[in-house]
Design an enzyme around this catalytic site. Structure first.
Site, PDB file in Angstrom:
ATOM      1  N   LYS A  46       3.508   1.371  -3.889  1.00 20.67           N
ATOM      2  CA  LYS A  46       3.167   0.559  -4.914  1.00 20.67           C
ATOM      3  C   LYS A  46       3.974   0.773  -6.244  1.00 20.67           C
ATOM      4  CE  LYS A  46      -1.761   0.696  -3.439  1.00 20.67           C
ATOM      5  NZ  LYS A  46      -3.246   0.956  -3.593  1.00 20.67           N
ATOM      6  N   TYR A  61     -12.954   4.475   2.292  1.00 19.62           N
ATOM      7  CA  TYR A  61     -13.901   3.973   2.900  1.00 19.62           C
ATOM      8  C   TYR A  61     -14.043   4.399   4.711  1.00 19.62           C
ATOM      9  CZ  TYR A  61      -9.994   1.172   4.530  1.00 19.62           C
ATOM     10  OH  TYR A  61      -8.756   0.599   5.135  1.00 19.62           O
ATOM     11  N   THR A  93       0.762  -1.176   0.064  1.00 18.33           N
ATOM     12  CA  THR A  93      -0.092  -0.048  -0.019  1.00 18.33           C
ATOM     13  C   THR A  93       0.890   1.158   0.049  1.00 18.33           C
ATOM     14  OG1 THR A  93      -1.814   0.921   1.074  1.00 18.33           O
ATOM     15  CG2 THR A  93      -0.111  -0.027   2.579  1.00 18.33           C
TER      16      THR A  93
END
Ligand code: ATR
Length: 273
Positions: A66, A217, A62
């Site tokens: 990346k 989220y 993450t």
């Protein structure tokens, strides 16, 4: 010996990946252990090599690693190549295979979990960072009638689309060019919500939309989702389903078995409104 997997990032404070993968492993009877490793900002390569030497079989990657993860691979999937980034590594002897499962995770959440078919639809993907880049190929594979990549800095969106070989029905533009355009599905792949902001989208983009999807989220009704709600968009979703689906795709790359996702999504979901 129990197979070892880990997520690498910095910072990793709130990562849900160990919980998700442990749950997958239990459900599919896989003997594996999944940990979180916060590498120092210039220590990603060293941390990965140490993990491989200790028998690590695979990793999730993450932010902000990346791009480095993709660069260390010996071979990579097409979707990782287009993204120029990897969120999944598979170690097999000298081989380091890189993949990018974020985009397919997003598509699977929309299609399987939310019941939003993308075939023949007009899709607006907002943003041109790593998150948007990784979603392009999986969206193209769903055969939408139109895929528009819109970004605050239009040149970045144009660069991505120019690198795709596929397309008559794919376009890039700036946000202000969206005035009077309508879409069936609108996706916020910018990082604006992380700072409580909203990309400057005209209301028209939501007027015929059946779904609005926020990649971030656990942030409730973000300004982007609030805009969609005000325009009466019926399906409002955040990225928790995508998080679990990208993990399921990574798990199946490593273990050759696809875990069920519904129960894990239910456990992690926080109501939006
Ligand atoms: P990620 O890897 O999470 O996608 P990134 O590569 O830093 O993150 O990209 C962030 C994206 O969010 C970019 O598309 C950025 O737009 P610019 O290319 O114009 O910088 C977009 N973004 C961030 N904040 C934004 C805002 N307030 N309004 C619109 N777009 C925003």
């Amino acid at each position: 010996m129990t197979d070892q997997y880990a997520v690498f990032g910095n910072p990793l404070g709130h990562t849900k990946s160990p919980q998700i993968h442990s749950s997958f492993a239990k459900k599919t009877n896989q003997d594996l252990e999944y940990t979180a490793i916060e590498a120092s900002l210039n220590g990603f390569n060293t941390a990965i090599q140490k993990f491989r030497k200790a028998g690590g079989c695979g990793a999730n990657i993450t932010a902000p690693f990346k791009l480095e993860a993709f660069a260390m691979a010996t071979d990579a999937s097409e979707r990782a190549k287009l993204a120029g980034a990897a969120n999944t590594l598979l170690f097999d002897g000298e081989r380091v295979f890189a993949d990018m499962t974020d985009g397919v995770g997003l598509v699977n959440d929309l299609v399987k979990n939310l019941g939003i078919s993308l075939t023949g639809k007009r899709i607006l993907l907002v943003g041109a960072g790593g998150a948007a880049r990784g979603a392009i190929l999986p969206f193209i594979n769903e055969k939408p009638s139109l895929l528009v990549l819109a970004n605050r800095t239009p040149s970045k969106a144009h660069d991505i689309i120019n690198a795709c070989q596929h397309q008559d029905n794919i376009r890039a533009c700036g946000l202000e060019e969206l005035t009077e355009q309508s879409f069936d599905v609108v996706i916020n792949a910018t990082s604006a919500s992380l700072t409580g902001q909203c990309p400057a989208l005209p209301k028209s983009v939501f007027l015929e939309a059946e779904a609005a999807y926020e990649l971030a989220y656990g942030k409730g009704l973000t300004p982007f989702l609030a805009l969609a709600k005000n325009a009466n968009v019926k399906v409002l979703a955040d990225g928790v389903g995508m998080l679990v689906e990208q993990a399921a795709e990574a798990f199946s790359i490593w273990r050759n078995i696809r875990p069920e996702t519904q129960e894990v999504i239910k456990t992690l979901k926080i109501p939006i409104e």
